[in-house]
Design an enzyme around this catalytic site. Structure first.
Site, PDB file in Angstrom:
ATOM      1  N   ASP A 105      50.051  47.663  40.116  1.00 46.04           N
ATOM      2  CA  ASP A 105      49.410  47.094  38.928  1.00 46.04           C
ATOM      3  C   ASP A 105      49.189  48.169  37.869  1.00 46.04           C
ATOM      4  O   ASP A 105      49.365  47.928  36.667  1.00 46.04           O
ATOM      5  CB  ASP A 105      48.059  46.464  39.288  1.00 46.04           C
ATOM      6  CG  ASP A 105      48.172  45.327  40.280  1.00 46.04           C
ATOM      7  OD1 ASP A 105      49.226  44.661  40.316  1.00 46.04           O
ATOM      8  OD2 ASP A 105      47.213  45.118  41.035  1.00 46.04           O
TER       9      ASP A 105
ATOM     10  N   ASP B  85      45.419  44.892  47.372  1.00 39.85           N
ATOM     11  CA  ASP B  85      44.688  45.591  46.311  1.00 39.85           C
ATOM     12  C   ASP B  85      43.630  46.471  46.945  1.00 39.85           C
ATOM     13  O   ASP B  85      43.065  46.124  47.990  1.00 39.85           O
ATOM     14  CB  ASP B  85      44.024  44.587  45.363  1.00 39.85           C
ATOM     15  CG  ASP B  85      45.031  43.833  44.510  1.00 39.85           C
ATOM     16  OD1 ASP B  85      46.061  44.430  44.141  1.00 39.85           O
ATOM     17  OD2 ASP B  85      44.786  42.656  44.201  1.00 39.85           O
TER      18      ASP B  85
END
Length: 168
Positions: free
Chosen positions: A143, A124
């Protein structure tokens, strides 16, 4: 249904999913190559680039579960990929908005599945915050694609209900 018919129905959707996966992979590689874990680079007063690893699911759900979650979430992602692929074969030509929504989810699911299988965690790097006091959990392009896909699914459900209402 022959393989050629299946391929003709879904090739543009799988191609888009592949493009989303590649964009996700390239951005993650750039971040991993240029940042050290936990480093934050301020881009805007409310947005940083950072490097984080998530061994869990959304919002780090089950991140500290001891390792089994890697395979659990990988199996879920694999089931999602198979299920979406099957659904795309059925609706690829008849419902383009649903197909687009599912393609975004598919591309994102493959991106995060790749990370889990190769690294054991999801990379991330996008982090939004408010005045350095409240931080939204870091996320990535996969995401984002999944989120866009879900939003498109909701939009499609409203559009299809409205169309059903006008037919009566």
């Amino acid at each position: 249904m022959t393989a050629l018919i299946v391929w003709k129905r879904v090739q543009r959707w799988w191609a888009l999913a592949l493009i989303l996966f590649v964009l996700d992979w390239v951005t993650k590689q750039a971040v991993v190559s240029n940042l050290f874990y936990g480093q934050e680079i301020a881009v805007f007063p409310f947005f940083d680039l950072t490097l984080r690893y998530n061994t869990g699911a959304a919002f780090s759900f089950l991140a500290q579960a001891g390792g089994w979650q890697r395979w659990f979430f990988s199996l879920i992602a694999l089931a999602v990929v198979v299920g979406i692929s099957w659904r795309l074969v059925k609706i690829a030509e008849s419902n383009r908005l649903e197909a687009l929504a599912l393609t975004f989810v598919l591309g994102g699911a493959v991106g995060n599945l790749y990370d889990r299988l190769v690294y054991g965690h999801v990379v991330d790097f996008l982090q939004f915050h408010w005045q350095q006091s409240w931080y939204f959990p870091a996320f990535n392009l996969a995401d984002s694609a999944i989120t866009i896909g879900v939003i498109l699914m909701l939009l499609e459900s409203f559009v299809s209900k409205k169309q059903e209402g006008t037919k009566e």
